[in-house]
Enzyme design. Structure first.
Site, PDB file in Angstrom:
ATOM      1  N   ASP A  19      -1.556   2.670   3.587  1.00  0.00           N
ATOM      2  CA  ASP A  19      -3.143   2.687   2.536  1.00  0.00           C
ATOM      3  C   ASP A  19      -3.716   3.867   3.136  1.00  0.00           C
ATOM      4  O   ASP A  19      -4.846   3.775   2.782  1.00  0.00           O
ATOM      5  CB  ASP A  19      -3.555   1.486   2.336  1.00  0.00           C
ATOM      6  N   LYS A  22      -1.917   8.758   2.081  1.00  0.00           N
ATOM      7  CA  LYS A  22      -0.991   9.760   2.291  1.00  0.00           C
ATOM      8  C   LYS A  22      -0.375  10.642   1.037  1.00  0.00           C
ATOM      9  O   LYS A  22      -0.093  11.580   0.901  1.00  0.00           O
ATOM     10  CB  LYS A  22       0.353   9.131   2.707  1.00  0.00           C
ATOM     11  N   GLY A  46       2.812   2.498  -2.312  1.00  0.00           N
ATOM     12  CA  GLY A  46       1.973   2.955  -3.545  1.00  0.00           C
ATOM     13  C   GLY A  46       1.277   4.279  -3.244  1.00  0.00           C
ATOM     14  O   GLY A  46       0.275   4.061  -2.409  1.00  0.00           O
ATOM     15  N   HIS A  47       1.534   5.324  -3.642  1.00  0.00           N
ATOM     16  CA  HIS A  47       1.026   6.531  -3.154  1.00  0.00           C
ATOM     17  C   HIS A  47       0.058   7.168  -4.500  1.00  0.00           C
ATOM     18  O   HIS A  47       0.673   7.072  -5.347  1.00  0.00           O
ATOM     19  CB  HIS A  47       1.928   7.514  -2.866  1.00  0.00           C
ATOM     20  N   GLN A 229       4.009   3.476   3.895  1.00  0.00           N
ATOM     21  CA  GLN A 229       3.503   2.711   4.721  1.00  0.00           C
ATOM     22  C   GLN A 229       2.803   3.324   5.905  1.00  0.00           C
ATOM     23  O   GLN A 229       2.335   4.515   5.615  1.00  0.00           O
ATOM     24  CB  GLN A 229       4.470   1.590   5.040  1.00  0.00           C
TER      25      GLN A 229
END
Length: 429
Positions: A19, A22, A46-47, A229
């Site tokens: 988080d 990235k 989740g990006h 991650q």
């Protein structure tokens, strides 16, 4: 920063517990890349990319897809949930992003199937949510991969082979779910029918991506390696067992894409200007409740893009990021969310740990880390807003001092500083 952009291949890795932002950094660096390749993780990632007021939340498709003309590769180290991938592709098309001809998926990438999700949920419920998984079936998919009974995207493309492997696996999975977890039976027919549709839709994307990458790099094309991650969720170097099931560090790009170490080029670590983590596990620099609420809800919007869960928040941990610099061989840092700290009178940076009054190792193993207290360096904050600043020298003096303290304490220069979620809210050095 210009050196990072023009020096060939770059690997982007999270420096903390994920988080870190990235998605935005990969989006920025994609401008100078020809190929963006994801090397591990699954739909648990989740990006988020924000461009001109539009938000894209990506779980499997590399963040470079937002840039026209970039080829995006999902490598063999990624575990693929076909439904999630198709939903993501549909979302992108609905927002005017061309996907056709720009996305390739490794034939060696393993499939997440419905029984993986059920096993993940049942295991986590059985241990009272101790690990804090996303319930997306990621761990059980990697378990099957290591146990040599997984089903791959190549199998999905050859549907007769998929059916044979599915029948064999379901005998064991159905027994496991019913006998040990008291769960309902898994329907072979339902999975077969659904995955036959997935096979038709996704087979055109499937190829030997290691061979494709080798050919593209031989032509001089620049590759941006995208991790999911963060370093401290790595299955080997993270805060085990509160980790993911894959290698999140830069070395994972080699095994997750089938490239040699010399192909990596430079490594850029992404770190928030403070620290967050989702789920359980030790967190030596964690804020108290009032400060956590201020950062999470009022300033940082610290809620998981995949699960919606609130993130735990704390001071920047320089000892932790210094360890990340070491295990990743980092060439530089991208510091995100500096603007979230605007208006704070005093800031603290974690510089090390102590157990029972004695100095701990640089980054202790999980059991020792859980007993640690953090040692801090206090620094004055800054009052002016930083969101509109685009040149480093225009940052408030104390903001620059904060960034430079992070550089000294971690041993890595700050190449990018993000002062907002949008693509353009960025300072390059």
């Amino acid at each position: 920063m210009n050196g990072m952009k023009s020096s060939g291949n770059i690997c982007v890795v999270g420096a903390q517990w994920g988080d870190e932002g990235k998605g935005k950094i990969v989006d920025l660096l994609s401008r100078e890349a020809d190929v963006v390749a994801r090397y591990q993780g699954g739909a648990n990632a989740g990006h988020t990319v924000k461009v001109a007021g539009r938000e894209f939340v990506l779980h499997l498709v590399p963040s470079g897809i937002i840039h026209p003309g970039k080829l995006c590769i999902v490598g063999n180290g990624v575990v693929v949930d076909p439904r999630s991938l198709l939903d993501e592709m549909a979302m992108l098309r609905s927002k005017g992003i061309k996907v056709q001809g720009r996305l390739r998926v490794s034939d060696r990438a393993h499939l997440t199937l419905p029984y993986h999700v059920l096993i993940d949920q049942a295991r986590e419920a059985g241990r009272g949510g101790a690990i804090g998984t996303t319930h997306r079936g990621i761990g059980p998919t990697y378990t099957d991969k290591v146990a040599r009974c997984g089903i791959t995207m190549g199998d999905l493309a050859d549907f007769r082979r998929f059916r044979d492997k599915l029948k064999r696996n379901l005998e064991e999975k159905d027994f496991l779910l019913r006998r040990f977890y008291g769960h309902r039976s898994v329907s072979y027919k339902k999975i077969e029918q659904q995955y036959k549709i997935y096979s038709k839709l996704l087979s055109p994307l499937v190829c030997d991506t290691a061979d494709l990458l080798a050919a593209l790099m031989a032509k001089g094309q620049r590759v941006l390696f995208e991790g999911a991650q963060g370093t401290f969720l790595d299955v080997d170097f993270g805060t085990y067992p509160f980790v993911t099931s894959s290698s999140t560090i830069a070395g994972g790009a080699c095994t997750g894409l089938g490239v040699g170490p010399r192909a990596i080029g430079q490594v850029l670590l992404v770190a928030k200007a403070y620290t967050t983590r989702v789920g359980n596990g030790p967190f030596p620099t964690e804020f108290g409740p009032a400060m956590s609420e201020r950062i999470r809800a009022k300033a940082g919007d610290e809620f998981g893009r995949t699960t919606g869960r609130p993130r735990r928040c704390g001071w920047f941990d320089a000892a932790m990021v210094r360890r990340a610099v070491q295990v990743n061989g980092a060439d530089g840092l991208a510091i995100t969310k500096l603007d979230v700290l605007d208006g704070m009178k005093e800031l603290r940076i974690g510089v090390g740990y102590a157990v029972g009054g004695r100095r701990a190792a640089a980054f202790p193993a999980t059991e020792d880390l859980g007993r640690c207290t953090a040692a801090y360096r206090a620094m004055p904050g800054w009052q002016g807003p930083t969101g509109g600043i685009r040149r480093y020298r225009d940052l408030p003096l104390n903001a620059r001092r904060y960034v430079e303290a992070i550089e000294r304490l971690t041993g890595a220069p700050a190449r990018i500083i993000s002062v907002g979620s949008d693509r353009e809210a960025t300072i390059y050095r």
